[in-house]
Design a protein around this motif. Structure first.
Motif, mmCIF file in Angstrom:
data_model
loop_
_atom_site.group_PDB
_atom_site.id
_atom_site.type_symbol
_atom_site.label_atom_id
_atom_site.label_comp_id
_atom_site.label_asym_id
_atom_site.label_seq_id
_atom_site.Cartn_x
_atom_site.Cartn_y
_atom_site.Cartn_z
ATOM 1 N N HIS A 150 -16.223 -2.861 -11.477
ATOM 2 C CA HIS A 150 -16.373 -3.803 -10.365
ATOM 3 C C HIS A 150 -17.581 -4.718 -10.545
ATOM 4 C CE1 HIS A 150 -13.779 -1.293 -7.352
ATOM 5 N NE2 HIS A 150 -13.070 -1.935 -8.263
ATOM 6 N N GLY A 151 -18.107 -4.775 -11.768
ATOM 7 C CA GLY A 151 -19.229 -5.666 -12.042
ATOM 8 C C GLY A 151 -20.568 -4.966 -11.973
ATOM 9 N N SER A 152 -21.609 -5.728 -12.249
ATOM 10 C CA SER A 152 -22.965 -5.190 -12.306
ATOM 11 C C SER A 152 -23.938 -6.168 -11.663
ATOM 12 C CB SER A 152 -23.363 -4.963 -13.768
ATOM 13 O OG SER A 152 -24.723 -4.583 -13.884
ATOM 14 N N LEU A 153 -25.057 -5.638 -11.195
ATOM 15 C CA LEU A 153 -26.117 -6.488 -10.647
ATOM 16 C C LEU A 153 -26.629 -7.486 -11.677
ATOM 17 C CD1 LEU A 153 -28.206 -3.766 -8.762
ATOM 18 C CD2 LEU A 153 -26.691 -5.465 -7.722
ATOM 19 N N ASP A 154 -26.482 -7.164 -12.958
ATOM 20 C CA ASP A 154 -26.999 -8.015 -14.020
ATOM 21 C C ASP A 154 -26.064 -9.159 -14.403
ATOM 22 O OD1 ASP A 154 -29.213 -6.399 -14.204
ATOM 23 O OD2 ASP A 154 -28.422 -5.200 -15.862
ATOM 24 N N TRP A 155 -24.815 -9.109 -13.960
ATOM 25 C CA TRP A 155 -23.820 -10.064 -14.459
ATOM 26 C C TRP A 155 -23.729 -11.297 -13.563
ATOM 27 C CZ3 TRP A 155 -18.901 -6.602 -15.461
ATOM 28 C CH2 TRP A 155 -19.243 -5.564 -16.354
ATOM 29 N N PHE A 156 -23.605 -12.457 -14.212
ATOM 30 C CA PHE A 156 -23.478 -13.722 -13.489
ATOM 31 C C PHE A 156 -22.515 -14.634 -14.238
ATOM 32 C CE2 PHE A 156 -27.610 -11.966 -12.558
ATOM 33 C CZ PHE A 156 -27.704 -12.087 -11.179
ATOM 34 N N ILE A 157 -21.992 -15.630 -13.526
ATOM 35 C CA ILE A 157 -21.134 -16.638 -14.144
ATOM 36 C C ILE A 157 -21.695 -18.015 -13.821
ATOM 37 C CG2 ILE A 157 -19.523 -16.713 -12.170
ATOM 38 C CD1 ILE A 157 -17.293 -17.129 -14.311
ATOM 39 N N SER A 171 -33.569 -12.210 -7.975
ATOM 40 C CA SER A 171 -32.840 -13.130 -7.100
ATOM 41 C C SER A 171 -31.741 -13.783 -7.919
ATOM 42 C CB SER A 171 -33.771 -14.185 -6.492
ATOM 43 O OG SER A 171 -34.369 -14.964 -7.520
ATOM 44 N N ILE A 172 -30.759 -14.332 -7.238
ATOM 45 C CA ILE A 172 -29.638 -14.977 -7.920
ATOM 46 C C ILE A 172 -30.122 -16.305 -8.493
ATOM 47 C CG2 ILE A 172 -27.327 -15.935 -7.627
ATOM 48 C CD1 ILE A 172 -26.983 -13.973 -5.256
ATOM 49 N N PRO A 173 -30.002 -16.504 -9.812
ATOM 50 C CA PRO A 173 -30.549 -17.717 -10.429
ATOM 51 C C PRO A 173 -29.757 -18.978 -10.074
ATOM 52 C CG PRO A 173 -30.096 -15.987 -12.059
ATOM 53 C CD PRO A 173 -29.411 -15.600 -10.791
ATOM 54 N N GLY A 174 -30.458 -20.001 -9.631
ATOM 55 C CA GLY A 174 -29.918 -21.345 -9.451
ATOM 56 C C GLY A 174 -28.502 -21.430 -8.947
ATOM 57 N N THR A 175 -27.658 -22.053 -9.758
ATOM 58 C CA THR A 175 -26.260 -22.288 -9.377
ATOM 59 C C THR A 175 -25.329 -21.174 -9.843
ATOM 60 O OG1 THR A 175 -25.910 -23.583 -11.404
ATOM 61 C CG2 THR A 175 -26.587 -24.781 -9.420
ATOM 62 N N LEU A 176 -25.876 -20.087 -10.357
ATOM 63 C CA LEU A 176 -25.039 -18.996 -10.854
ATOM 64 C C LEU A 176 -24.481 -18.174 -9.702
ATOM 65 C CD1 LEU A 176 -26.562 -19.896 -13.406
ATOM 66 C CD2 LEU A 176 -26.613 -17.508 -14.113
ATOM 67 N N GLN A 177 -23.349 -17.538 -9.945
ATOM 68 C CA GLN A 177 -22.735 -16.648 -8.971
ATOM 69 C C GLN A 177 -22.742 -15.215 -9.510
ATOM 70 O OE1 GLN A 177 -21.555 -17.387 -5.871
ATOM 71 N NE2 GLN A 177 -22.368 -19.459 -6.207
#
Length: 298
Positions: A150-157, A171-177
């Motif tokens: 179900h994903g990880s805290l480290d993963w972004f798109i 924190s969630i970087p910039g425009t990443l989800q």
């Protein structure tokens, strides 16, 4: 789930949804996952729920790490040592959790972690010497596959669709989800996309290849994750389940399913554990449904 629900209720973006009141009512009666499934929410509200879930779980994970940077969960480290000791020196962890406790513990156990991404979380200075070379050789032989279905805290798109990983980010970087699948029916549709699709395929392979299974706190409610596992235990591969409270799905798939080799350890009261086997059940002194106590008898 209760903590996540309370944090979601406090979000201004969620409060502004036209069906906010219905969502709160459904959370109280159906739980978080049932509420998200039963109430029609705006797309931006669902995105906000994902953000709140990521932020809440990440804060808890980092709070643990900040307090225990060199001492991951010792019961999990001990479990990894126990399974890694015999040939083929490999552990496979399949988890629906987003946190990094498994990665912390694998580092402490001196194993190489395979998550689908390259890199390590925790590093310490060790200048080259003969003992270090031997230990690094052993680490390459000790493998911990961690498949986060179900994903990880480290993963972004990124906006262009690139999947990346940023360890221990706050924190969630910039425009990443964030690439986590929050509670709700989205877990059935989103897992057809990458990286979930390949991660689940690896988990399926692990279920088929494993000789036995230890399930810790898993409720058997993820129908898209467990078919291979259930098929293997129906063929006679042994399974042990540790649970605070056995879910109805766990009872259905394990206790009432007619499988041949299983043990379910469930909390009975503060002093006892109820253990279910193939057609029998007994109550034992101590809290053996907890991993650290279970390891004392394994």
């Amino acid at each position: 789930m209760g903590t996540l629900a309370e944090e979601i209720k406090k979000s201004d973006s969620v409060i502004s949804d036209p069906n906010y009141s219905a969502l709160c009512t459904a959370m109280d009666s159906l739980g978080l996952e049932g509420a998200i499934d039963s109430v029609a929410l705006l797309p931006q509200t669902l995105s906000e729920i994902r953000r709140v879930v990521w932020k809440t779980v990440n804060e808890s994970d980092l709070s643990y790490f900040d307090s225990n940077p060199t001492t991951p969960p010792q019961a999990l480290v001990e479990l990894l040592h126990k399974v890694l000791a015999p040939t083929p020196n490999k552990v496979v962890i399949v988890t629906t959790n987003y946190d990094r406790l498994a990665e912390y513990s694998a580092d402490q156990a001196g194993a190489t972690t395979v998550t689908g991404f390259e890199g390590c979380l925790i590093k310490k200075l060790e200048l080259p010497n003969s003992q270090l070379k031997m230990r690094r050789t052993r680490a390459r032989e000790r493998i911990v596959d961690i498949w986060k279905v179900h994903g990880s805290l480290d993963w972004f798109i990124t906006p262009d669709g690139t999947v990346t990983s940023f360890p221990l980010i706050r924190s969630i970087p910039g425009t990443l989800q964030p690439l986590i699948i929050p509670p709700g029916k989205e877990k059935y549709s989103a897992t057809h996309d990458e990286p979930y699709r390949t991660v689940i395929a690896e988990a399926d392979n692990a279920f088929v290849q494993a000789g036995a299974y230890l399930c810790i706190g898993y409720g058997f409610n993820d129908e898209h994750i467990q078919p291979k596992l259930l098929a293997q235990i129906s063929k006679g591969k042994p399974i042990v389940v540790l649970a605070r409270t056995m879910t109805s799905a766990c009872r259905k798939h394990i206790v009432d399913a007619g499988i041949n080799k299983f043990l379910v350890f469930e909390y009975a009261d503060e002093m006892h554990t109820k253990v279910y086997g193939n057609g029998w059940e007994e109550t034992y002194d101590s809290q053996y449904w907890l991993l650290d106590n279970f390891l004392k008898i394994w």
